[in-house]
Scaffold this motif. Structure first.
Motif, PDB file in Angstrom:
ATOM      1  N   UNK A 608       0.844  -1.198   0.000  1.00  0.00           N
ATOM      2  CA  UNK A 608       0.000   0.000   0.000  1.00  0.00           C
ATOM      3  C   UNK A 608       0.877   1.245   0.000  1.00  0.00           C
ATOM      4  N   UNK A 609       0.531   2.175  -0.889  1.00  0.00           N
ATOM      5  CA  UNK A 609       1.253   3.454  -0.921  1.00  0.00           C
ATOM      6  C   UNK A 609       0.285   4.525  -0.407  1.00  0.00           C
ATOM      7  N   UNK A 610       0.694   5.232   0.633  1.00  0.00           N
ATOM      8  CA  UNK A 610      -0.152   6.213   1.330  1.00  0.00           C
ATOM      9  C   UNK A 610      -1.554   5.620   1.552  1.00  0.00           C
ATOM     10  N   UNK A 637       7.795   7.566  -4.846  1.00  0.00           N
ATOM     11  CA  UNK A 637       7.581   6.123  -4.740  1.00  0.00           C
ATOM     12  C   UNK A 637       8.819   5.378  -4.238  1.00  0.00           C
ATOM     13  N   UNK A 638      10.003   5.999  -4.390  1.00  0.00           N
ATOM     14  CA  UNK A 638      11.203   5.296  -3.937  1.00  0.00           C
ATOM     15  C   UNK A 638      11.499   5.559  -2.463  1.00  0.00           C
ATOM     16  N   UNK A 643       5.054   3.660   2.375  1.00  0.00           N
ATOM     17  CA  UNK A 643       4.649   2.292   2.024  1.00  0.00           C
ATOM     18  C   UNK A 643       4.358   1.440   3.257  1.00  0.00           C
ATOM     19  N   UNK A 644       3.330   0.570   3.137  1.00  0.00           N
ATOM     20  CA  UNK A 644       3.123  -0.468   4.147  1.00  0.00           C
ATOM     21  C   UNK A 644       2.934  -1.791   3.415  1.00  0.00           C
ATOM     22  N   UNK A 660       5.322  -1.342   8.304  1.00  0.00           N
ATOM     23  CA  UNK A 660       5.898  -0.291   7.454  1.00  0.00           C
ATOM     24  C   UNK A 660       7.116  -0.860   6.727  1.00  0.00           C
ATOM     25  N   UNK A 661       7.512  -0.216   5.658  1.00  0.00           N
ATOM     26  CA  UNK A 661       8.681  -0.664   4.902  1.00  0.00           C
ATOM     27  C   UNK A 661       9.875   0.166   5.352  1.00  0.00           C
TER      28      UNK A 661
END
Ligand code: 4AZ
Length: 827
Positions: A608-610, A637-638, A643-644, A660-661
């Motif tokens: 998931x992004x945001x 994005x990088x 990100x999760x 979380x990443x």
């Protein structure tokens, strides 16, 4: 010298300002006391004789009045307090301070050594002069309301002459206001009046002779301007002498900056021998090299976000460099070991007369080879061969050039005989041939950052016969002996020697088995019937190139463990392997239809992004996931922070475990134009708990170079779109069975399908991956042991589900050493 507010806890640009002056409203000294109104005299009623009564006068300070007055006083006091509080809050808490850092060159002032002393009269006089000019520029601009001050931080000499002035500025802006950061630089540049007549870039900035081309100004977090306790100003004047640059700590926090200055006319080369930092995409730990003396974003030469032990060196474009080291939470050893040198400026390019003999005869390289080459270079090489029949061949090491399209080039622009090409880094050699006896070759460094060193071999070749006799010409430009075509070895580096081999494949009969060394016992089934891998277990001396089986037999493959092939006679190499499950425990899942069963694909991850599902990924260990590089393309994005990773998920949004990443590692050769090397590793901030093994399990990484067989059935899974025209993905995890497609057929469909890609689908197009599935697994079950292997990663394709256009996947078996570099625990 003035410093910004150096509170480490201060937030970056949105730092709240609490010391803004507050306009006080003074309360009145005394409240006016109102007299009670006079009552009119009462009229006598009837004839009643009234006794003249004496009216008793009520005293003003009676209880009732006192209460009224006291209440009124309290109300007024409350109103005043509330007003003052409101004023204070509105003035102090809802303002943001924006810091800017920049530099410009004053062309007509000679440098004096005294300028190095920040307390000297000379420095203070220049600083004051520049600050006054900046005050004038901004107080007469549209931003005058917000401008607070400017501070000159450094005045240095430089290779262009005059003075290089580094400064910072502060603007205080109401919280709700949008502040145009680019405008601050534009105001400064617009204030420089240049004359068209004398055609120089030097103009007048309120009387200062400022070089317009030198102006750089960027926003900066205030804490970047503060390096309390660990700031070093280093000067060097002896060329090629090594000046050490070392710091380390084992706990606490380590934040240092090194300002390096060389004598005028020279450059600085910084060599990093080793760097110990936490790897997290530079979120907390980093080493940043600037082409200036202050942390100006647009002058960054390079940032290192990972620990390294291999020598890397970087060259400045002027006689200055700033190195900042940031490791705010040192847990184990953190630090840097390196040195810097003063080096002369190098001219690149030359005129080269190639020899008549065919073959590579010399080398050209990027400036300052083997250092990373600085941005803004321009090198021209003029080649000439002795005969019109001979052309010029250029062999690029780990690099390739392709025709430039509408987009710009990320890693070098090449102009070759008036045609434009873009360069990109890859993991093999390529040969470019100029079919002319004259070659005009120009390299322009397009990157804003320093770039990896380039080495190019050159020589002449026969235009009418580019490859020698009995050689095959690869699409990488290399020439491979015909005898090595279709031998199962990727000699061309892009497998072009192994394509269209159906007719030529040597039969795997006994003689081929004995005569072709690479076909013997290398762990790969080269022969269809597996003849080359039969009877391979041998009792051989154990060493670091062998794998020791349970009964002391050594097997010749070092990485025999968990590669899915039972190498040891007792099967000990395949025992206790942690990835995937055997088919028996998954039997209930493999059924028709498209909805999966809950827990059916325990390695499937939703990224998931945001907060929104964006890509897929696969679990390969307790803390690492594998996905596609194109999911992380671009600066937003990088960044791992938005990100999760959602693990153990069946219905989109209902994951059993979310982390979380911490770090995203995009393959260094990922090419956003061709999608080559479309692979990325993600490290979770929190490893998934062992007690979730029922729902979360890693999938096996294939053995290096594992061959795939066209027609083999595999599965794709994901929450992506179910139709090309859909606007959103599916809620329930979907699965589809697909077939691996012959590489030759896929190349003939798409053209550019590299050795790092494979195709899968059904030719009717009915089963395919689509938008949202990217990064997710192409899972194939191995017949020998029922284990699930991550054969591919969803990468690209023409549309979704179109007939004759199968999906294209990253071929994971090509990336085994790369994966092990970051996830050694998989070994
Ligand atoms: C995508 O846009 C995408 N049909 C993924 C896979 C395919 C096409 C597009 C293959 O993420």
């Amino acid at each position: 010298m003035e410093k910004p507010n150096c509170d480490d806890s201060a937030k970056p640009a949105d730092l709240n300002v609490s010391n803004i002056s507050v306009q006080m409203v003074t309360p009145p000294e005394k409240l006016p006391v109102r007299k009670p109104p006079r009552r009119p005299p009462r009229k006598p009623i009837g004839k009643v004789k009234l006794k003249k009564k004496k009216v008793k006068k009520v005293p003003f300070w009676n209880i009732q009045n006192k209460i009224i007055l006291f209440t009124a006083f309290l109300i007024i006091l409350a109103v005043i307090t509330w007003t003052l509080l409101w004023l204070h809050i509105s003035q102090s808490e809802s303002k943001d301070a924006f810091y800017f850092v920049g530099l410009f060159r004053i062309a007509n002032i000679e440098f004096l050594p005294e300028y190095r002393q920040k307390e000297s009269r000379e420095f203070l006089s220049v600083a004051q002069n520049v600050q006054q000019v900046m005050n004038l520029v901004y107080t007469t601009s549209a931003f005058s309301k917000f401008y607070k001050k400017s501070v000159v931080a450094d005045v240095s000499n430089n290779n262009e002459g005059g003075l290089l002035v580094h400064f910072w500025l502060v603007f205080v802006v109401p919280h709700a206001k949008v502040f145009c950061e680019e405008c601050v630089a534009a105001i400064l540049k617009d204030s420089i009046q240049t004359s068209i007549v004398n055609r120089t870039s030097v103009g007048s900035l309120q009387g200062l002779a400022v070089d317009m081309d030198s102006v750089v100004l960027n926003g900066v977090s205030s804490f970047k301007l503060c390096y309390k306790g660990c700031a070093h100003d280093l000067y060097a004047d002896h060329p090629f002498q090594h000046f050490p640059l070392e710091i380390s700590a084992t706990s606490g926090h380590l934040m240092c900056h090194f300002k390096l200055t060389a004598s005028v006319g020279y450059l600085i080369r910084l060599s990093i021998v080793s760097l110990q930092i936490e790897a997290d995409n530079c979120i907390t730990d980093s080493l940043t090299i600037y082409d200036s003396l202050m942390p100006i974003k647009s002058t960054i030469l390079y940032r290192i976000c990972e620990p390294t032990r291999s020598l890397m060196s970087f060259v400045s474009t002027n006689n200055l460099m700033l190195v900042t080291f940031k490791s705010p939470r040192v847990r184990k050893l953190s630090g840097i070991r390196g040195y810097f040198e003063v080096i002369p400026e190098e001219k690149c390019g030359s005129t080269i007369l190639a020899k008549e003999s065919i073959g590579f005869e010399g080398k050209i390289s990027s400036p300052y080879f083997p250092s990373y080459y600085p941005p803004k270079c321009k090198c021209t090489w003029k080649f000439q061969t002795p005969l019109p029949s001979l052309g010029i061949a250029l062999k690029f090491h780990n690099y390739t050039i392709t025709k430039k399209n509408m987009k710009g080039c990320d890693h070098g622009w090449w102009e070759i005989n008036e045609h434009m090409y873009c360069g990109s880094y890859i993991d093999h050699q390529t040969v470019f041939r100029i079919a002319s006896s004259v070659g005009h070759v120009q390299l322009q460094c397009s990157s804003r950052l320093s770039d990896k060193p380039l080495l190019v071999e050159y020589g002449s070749y026969n235009i009418s016969q580019p490859c020698p006799a009995r050689h095959f010409r690869c699409s990488t430009g290399l020439c491979v002996p015909q005898a090595r075509r279709c031998d199962g070895i990727n000699d061309c580096f892009d497998e072009s020697d192994e394509l269209f081999c159906g007719m030529l494949k040597p039969a795997c009969n006994v003689s081929a088995f004995q005569s072709q060394a690479p076909l013997v016992c290398d762990g790969f089934r080269d022969c269809e019937d597996g003849q080359d891998e039969e009877n391979c277990t041998q009792r051989i001396p154990c060493n670091n190139q062998t794998f020791k089986c349970g009964n002391d037999v050594c097997f010749k493959k070092k990485n025999a463990k968990c590669d899915g092939t039972v190498d040891c006679p007792d099967g000990s190499d395949e025992k206790g392997c942690s990835c995937s499950r055997t088919a028996s425990s998954l039997l209930h899942r493999i059924i028709g239809g498209s909805d999966t069963q809950e827990g059916g694909w325990p390695w499937q991850v939703s990224l998931h992004f945001v907060g929104s599902a964006y890509c897929g990924a696969s679990v390969i260990s307790r803390e690492w996931l594998l996905s596609a590089a194109h999911c992380f393309q671009g600066s937003r994005l990088s960044d791992p922070r938005p990100w999760t990773a959602h693990l153990g998920m069946y219905i989109q949004g209902n994951a059993k475990f979310v982390s979380p990443v911490r770090r995203i590692v995009v393959h260094e050769y990922y090419n956003s134009q061709t999608f080559d090397y479309d692979i990325a590793l993600l490290q979770l901030s929190t490893a998934w708990p062992e007690n979730m093994k029922q729902l979360i399990q890693p999938i096996c990484i294939p053995p290096l170079g594992q061959k795939v067989h066209s027609g083999e059935k595999c599965w794709i899974t994901g929450w992506g779109r179910r139709n090309e025209a859909d606007s959103k993905g599916s809620t329930i995890l979907q699965q589809a069975e697909v077939e691996l497609i012959d590489q030759t057929l896929c190349v003939s469909t798409y053209g550019i399908v590299t050795a790092r890609m494979l195709c899968a689908g059904v030719m009717s197009g009915k089963r395919d991956a689509c938008k949202g599935d990217s990064g997710g697994p192409l899972s194939c079950q191995r017949k020998s042991d029922g284990k699930w292997i991550l054969t591919g990663i969803v990468s690209w394709g023409r549309g979704c589900g179109r007939a004759d256009f199968p999906g294209v996947y990253t071929r994971v078996s090509n990336f085994v050493p790369w994966i092990h570099r970051y996830v050694p625990s998989l070994l």
